[in-house]
Design a protein around this motif. Structure first.
Motif, PDB file in Angstrom:
ATOM      1  N   GLY A  53       0.814  -1.204   0.000  1.00 12.66           N
ATOM      2  CA  GLY A  53       0.000   0.000   0.000  1.00 12.66           C
ATOM      3  C   GLY A  53       0.854   1.263   0.000  1.00 12.66           C
ATOM      4  O   GLY A  53       2.082   1.214   0.079  1.00 12.66           O
ATOM      5  N   THR A  54       0.188   2.387  -0.126  1.00 13.54           N
ATOM      6  CA  THR A  54       0.856   3.690  -0.089  1.00 13.54           C
ATOM      7  C   THR A  54       0.825   4.237   1.333  1.00 13.54           C
ATOM      8  O   THR A  54      -0.232   4.298   1.955  1.00 13.54           O
ATOM      9  CB  THR A  54       0.156   4.691  -1.040  1.00 13.54           C
ATOM     10  N   ILE A  55       1.972   4.603   1.830  1.00 15.45           N
ATOM     11  CA  ILE A  55       2.084   5.137   3.192  1.00 15.45           C
ATOM     12  C   ILE A  55       2.216   6.657   3.125  1.00 15.45           C
ATOM     13  O   ILE A  55       3.075   7.185   2.407  1.00 15.45           O
ATOM     14  CB  ILE A  55       3.297   4.536   3.927  1.00 15.45           C
ATOM     15  N   VAL A  56       1.350   7.339   3.835  1.00 17.78           N
ATOM     16  CA  VAL A  56       1.395   8.797   3.899  1.00 17.78           C
ATOM     17  C   VAL A  56       1.964   9.196   5.258  1.00 17.78           C
ATOM     18  O   VAL A  56       1.367   8.901   6.290  1.00 17.78           O
ATOM     19  CB  VAL A  56      -0.007   9.406   3.712  1.00 17.78           C
ATOM     20  N   LYS A  57       3.120   9.829   5.255  1.00 16.36           N
ATOM     21  CA  LYS A  57       3.741  10.287   6.491  1.00 16.36           C
ATOM     22  C   LYS A  57       3.329  11.738   6.734  1.00 16.36           C
ATOM     23  O   LYS A  57       3.502  12.607   5.876  1.00 16.36           O
ATOM     24  CB  LYS A  57       5.259  10.192   6.394  1.00 16.36           C
ATOM     25  N   ASP A  58       2.757  11.958   7.902  1.00 14.05           N
ATOM     26  CA  ASP A  58       2.257  13.288   8.229  1.00 14.05           C
ATOM     27  C   ASP A  58       3.385  14.146   8.788  1.00 14.05           C
ATOM     28  O   ASP A  58       3.783  14.008   9.948  1.00 14.05           O
ATOM     29  CB  ASP A  58       1.108  13.184   9.225  1.00 14.05           C
TER      30      ASP A  58
END
Length: 261
Positions: free
Chosen positions: A238-243
């Motif tokens: 999956g695609t990981i979004v780092k905040d």
């Protein structure tokens, strides 16, 4: 006079297994273990409760399927059913729900019945229309999707719970009913029940016994068929979004790119 109850059950592929189509685009039932459909266990349970409340009752479990389908019958017998009927024929391969309803109707008439009990749907096909088709072929009333069911004074009554209302249904016997998974948990077979099931009669029938021609069932007689199928692609990372201050914006852009928003 004894109340004659017939419970229609199905031998289905285990939902936890790797289910797929065979070369002829029918369900490959040899590639995965099978078992009694969980939703049909509720039907067996309700039949047992009706029989317990009756002065005299006999429960027959009925299935249409390959040799291994006897395992589903044995499970139902171990729960407490009295006898079983197994319809097996090579020409049944590829039969759809319309053809299955024909075979079941002929088998039910062969057995003799006052009440037919079905689950709300099978866990493989999940169509939920077989009880209605069966009632139409038998020419008797139907009361489907019941969460409560009882029999008294020659009538079957039950409660159907919908999203916006609850209905009380009543039909004169003979009749066909189906019960939902809210009708009550199915009992576990006891050791005594499992041992007793081995001695209970299982009658085997084929199409000729029921007066059904091969072209009325199977792939040739099916009203529906699968024209094409594409295997589900393997799962990818999956695609990981780092905040780091822009997480919300990145998430929105990702969802928009997938056309979710």
């Amino acid at each position: 006079m004894s109340l004659r109850i017939v419970v229609c059950v199905k031998y289905v592929p285990d939902a936890t297994g790797d289910r797929h189509f065979a070369e002829d685009l029918t369900t490959d039932r040899d590639a995965v273990d099978g078992l009694l459909s969980e939703l049909d266990e509720y039907a067996v349970e309700q039949a047992l409760q009706i029989a317990e409340d009756a002065d005299d009752a006999e429960i027959t479990v009925l299935t249409v399927g390959p040799e291994d389908a006897k395992d589903a019958l044995r499970k139902a017998l171990s729960m407490g059913a009295d006898k079983a009927v197994h319809v097996e024929d090579d020409d049944l391969h590829g039969t759809d729900v319309v053809g299955t309803s024909l075979v079941l109707a002929k088998a039910v008439e062969h057995v003799g019945y006052d009440l037919v009990v079905c689950g709300m749907a099978s866990t493989d096909g999940t169509m939920g229309v077989l009880p209605a088709l069966l009632a139409e072929r038998l020419g008797v009333p139907q009361a489907t999707l019941l969460s409560e069911v009882s029999v008294e004074d020659g009538k079957v009554t039950g409660r159907r719970d919908g999203d916006a209302a609850t209905e009380q249904l009543e039909a004169a016997l003979p009749a066909v009913v189906s019960v939902t998974d809210l009708s009550g948990e199915a009992r576990y077979p006891s050791f005594k029940g499992i041992m007793a099931a081995k001695k209970k009669p299982v009658e085997s029938l084929d199409l000729s016994d029921l007066g059904i021609e091969a072209d009325e069932v199977g792939l040739e007689g099916a009203w529906t068929k699968v024209e094409d199928a594409t295997p589900r692609p393997p799962r990818t990372a999956g695609t990981i979004v780092k905040d780091e201050g822009e997480g919300g914006k990145q998430l929105a852009e990702f969802l928009a790119g997938q056309k979710f928003i």
